[in-house]
Design a protein around this motif. Structure first.
Motif, PDB file in Angstrom:
ATOM      1  N   PHE A  11       1.039  21.157  27.949  1.00  0.00           N
ATOM      2  CA  PHE A  11       1.651  22.468  27.763  1.00  0.00           C
ATOM      3  C   PHE A  11       2.697  22.776  28.827  1.00  0.00           C
ATOM      4  O   PHE A  11       2.696  23.843  29.427  1.00  0.00           O
ATOM      5  CB  PHE A  11       0.576  23.572  27.719  1.00  0.00           C
ATOM      6  CG  PHE A  11      -0.482  23.430  28.775  1.00  0.00           C
ATOM      7  CD1 PHE A  11      -0.344  24.048  30.002  1.00  0.00           C
ATOM      8  CD2 PHE A  11      -1.600  22.665  28.529  1.00  0.00           C
ATOM      9  CE1 PHE A  11      -1.310  23.903  30.973  1.00  0.00           C
ATOM     10  CE2 PHE A  11      -2.580  22.516  29.499  1.00  0.00           C
ATOM     11  CZ  PHE A  11      -2.428  23.146  30.732  1.00  0.00           C
ATOM     12  N   PRO A  12       3.654  21.849  29.045  1.00  0.00           N
ATOM     13  CA  PRO A  12       4.721  22.154  30.000  1.00  0.00           C
ATOM     14  C   PRO A  12       5.668  23.208  29.430  1.00  0.00           C
ATOM     15  O   PRO A  12       5.898  23.263  28.226  1.00  0.00           O
ATOM     16  CB  PRO A  12       5.434  20.816  30.181  1.00  0.00           C
ATOM     17  CG  PRO A  12       5.211  20.110  28.888  1.00  0.00           C
ATOM     18  CD  PRO A  12       3.838  20.540  28.434  1.00  0.00           C
ATOM     19  N   SER A  13       6.194  24.039  30.294  1.00  0.00           N
ATOM     20  CA  SER A  13       7.170  25.040  29.855  1.00  0.00           C
ATOM     21  C   SER A  13       8.497  24.346  29.546  1.00  0.00           C
ATOM     22  O   SER A  13       8.745  23.218  29.986  1.00  0.00           O
ATOM     23  CB  SER A  13       7.370  26.089  30.944  1.00  0.00           C
ATOM     24  OG  SER A  13       7.964  25.483  32.080  1.00  0.00           O
ATOM     25  N   ALA A  18      13.862  20.697  33.825  1.00  0.00           N
ATOM     26  CA  ALA A  18      13.960  20.145  35.182  1.00  0.00           C
ATOM     27  C   ALA A  18      13.564  18.673  35.211  1.00  0.00           C
ATOM     28  O   ALA A  18      14.217  17.855  35.860  1.00  0.00           O
ATOM     29  CB  ALA A  18      13.075  20.954  36.131  1.00  0.00           C
ATOM     30  N   LYS A  19      12.513  18.335  34.508  1.00  0.00           N
ATOM     31  CA  LYS A  19      12.009  16.964  34.502  1.00  0.00           C
ATOM     32  C   LYS A  19      13.013  15.995  33.884  1.00  0.00           C
ATOM     33  O   LYS A  19      13.151  14.861  34.331  1.00  0.00           O
ATOM     34  CB  LYS A  19      10.692  16.927  33.724  1.00  0.00           C
ATOM     35  CG  LYS A  19       9.813  15.777  34.023  1.00  0.00           C
ATOM     36  CD  LYS A  19       8.440  15.998  33.399  1.00  0.00           C
ATOM     37  CE  LYS A  19       7.471  14.998  33.959  1.00  0.00           C
ATOM     38  NZ  LYS A  19       6.110  15.215  33.499  1.00  0.00           N
ATOM     39  N   CYS A  20      13.719  16.460  32.838  1.00  0.00           N
ATOM     40  CA  CYS A  20      14.645  15.597  32.106  1.00  0.00           C
ATOM     41  C   CYS A  20      16.110  15.803  32.479  1.00  0.00           C
ATOM     42  O   CYS A  20      16.967  15.085  31.976  1.00  0.00           O
ATOM     43  CB  CYS A  20      14.494  15.837  30.603  1.00  0.00           C
ATOM     44  SG  CYS A  20      12.862  15.473  29.950  1.00  0.00           S
ATOM     45  N   SER A  21      16.394  16.802  33.322  1.00  0.00           N
ATOM     46  CA  SER A  21      17.781  17.141  33.677  1.00  0.00           C
ATOM     47  C   SER A  21      18.601  17.434  32.425  1.00  0.00           C
ATOM     48  O   SER A  21      19.714  16.938  32.259  1.00  0.00           O
ATOM     49  CB  SER A  21      18.439  16.028  34.490  1.00  0.00           C
ATOM     50  OG  SER A  21      17.746  15.819  35.691  1.00  0.00           O
ATOM     51  N   ASN A  36       4.189  26.698  25.203  1.00  0.00           N
ATOM     52  CA  ASN A  36       3.639  26.143  23.970  1.00  0.00           C
ATOM     53  C   ASN A  36       2.657  25.029  24.288  1.00  0.00           C
ATOM     54  O   ASN A  36       2.696  24.421  25.353  1.00  0.00           O
ATOM     55  CB  ASN A  36       4.753  25.608  23.080  1.00  0.00           C
ATOM     56  CG  ASN A  36       5.586  26.705  22.484  1.00  0.00           C
ATOM     57  OD1 ASN A  36       5.147  27.843  22.356  1.00  0.00           O
ATOM     58  ND2 ASN A  36       6.808  26.389  22.115  1.00  0.00           N
ATOM     59  N   ASP A  37       1.805  24.767  23.346  1.00  0.00           N
ATOM     60  CA  ASP A  37       0.841  23.678  23.444  1.00  0.00           C
ATOM     61  C   ASP A  37       1.378  22.549  22.574  1.00  0.00           C
ATOM     62  O   ASP A  37       1.687  22.764  21.403  1.00  0.00           O
ATOM     63  CB  ASP A  37      -0.512  24.177  22.928  1.00  0.00           C
ATOM     64  CG  ASP A  37      -1.603  23.129  23.049  1.00  0.00           C
ATOM     65  OD1 ASP A  37      -1.510  22.264  23.936  1.00  0.00           O
ATOM     66  OD2 ASP A  37      -2.551  23.185  22.250  1.00  0.00           O
ATOM     67  N   TYR A  38       1.525  21.370  23.143  1.00  0.00           N
ATOM     68  CA  TYR A  38       2.044  20.216  22.413  1.00  0.00           C
ATOM     69  C   TYR A  38       0.937  19.188  22.281  1.00  0.00           C
ATOM     70  O   TYR A  38       0.222  18.910  23.243  1.00  0.00           O
ATOM     71  CB  TYR A  38       3.234  19.583  23.148  1.00  0.00           C
ATOM     72  CG  TYR A  38       4.355  20.551  23.408  1.00  0.00           C
ATOM     73  CD1 TYR A  38       5.276  20.864  22.420  1.00  0.00           C
ATOM     74  CD2 TYR A  38       4.489  21.165  24.646  1.00  0.00           C
ATOM     75  CE1 TYR A  38       6.305  21.765  22.653  1.00  0.00           C
ATOM     76  CE2 TYR A  38       5.518  22.067  24.897  1.00  0.00           C
ATOM     77  CZ  TYR A  38       6.413  22.356  23.904  1.00  0.00           C
ATOM     78  OH  TYR A  38       7.431  23.250  24.128  1.00  0.00           O
TER      79      TYR A  38
END
Length: 109
Positions: free
Chosen positions: A36-38, A44-47, A76-78
């Motif tokens: 569930f990352p925002s 930020a993680k993927c630029s 969200n929950d993925y």
């Protein structure tokens, strides 16, 4: 994080942005493939821009790579689907463009 999910994500034939977002989601997933990352964390993680991340998530969901469950007031929950069902992933077959053995002049492992 599931190494199996991460490895499967790298072997897909997805366009770069979709693959990168899928890899980021797999990197955040627990053993059940749930995370569930925002959107801002994925950005930020993927630029990547917000638009790129949201578009990639929509495409990944439409193609069956994940299920997105909306959570009001929260991220969200993925749920990452079973990689065995991914149409673009050959059933554990090595990719043709990756050499299977080291080059003859490679140092010993």
């Amino acid at each position: 994080m599931s190494i199996y999910l991460l490895s499967a994500a790298f072997r897909t034939d997805l366009p770069t942005v979709q693959k990168f977002v899928l890899v980021a989601l797999c990197d955040s997933a627990n053993g059940s493939g749930e995370c569930f990352p925002s959107i801002s964390r994925l950005m930020a993680k993927c630029s990547l821009s917000e638009r790129s991340v949201r578009s990639a998530i929509r495409e990944l969901e439409a193609q069956g790579f994940l299920i997105c469950r909306f959570r009001k007031g929260s991220s969200n929950d993925y749920v990452i689907t079973n990689p065995g069902t991914w149409a673009c992933l050959a059933a554990n077959a090595p990719r043709q463009d990756v050499p299977h053995t080291p080059a003859g002049d490679a140092p010993p492992t």
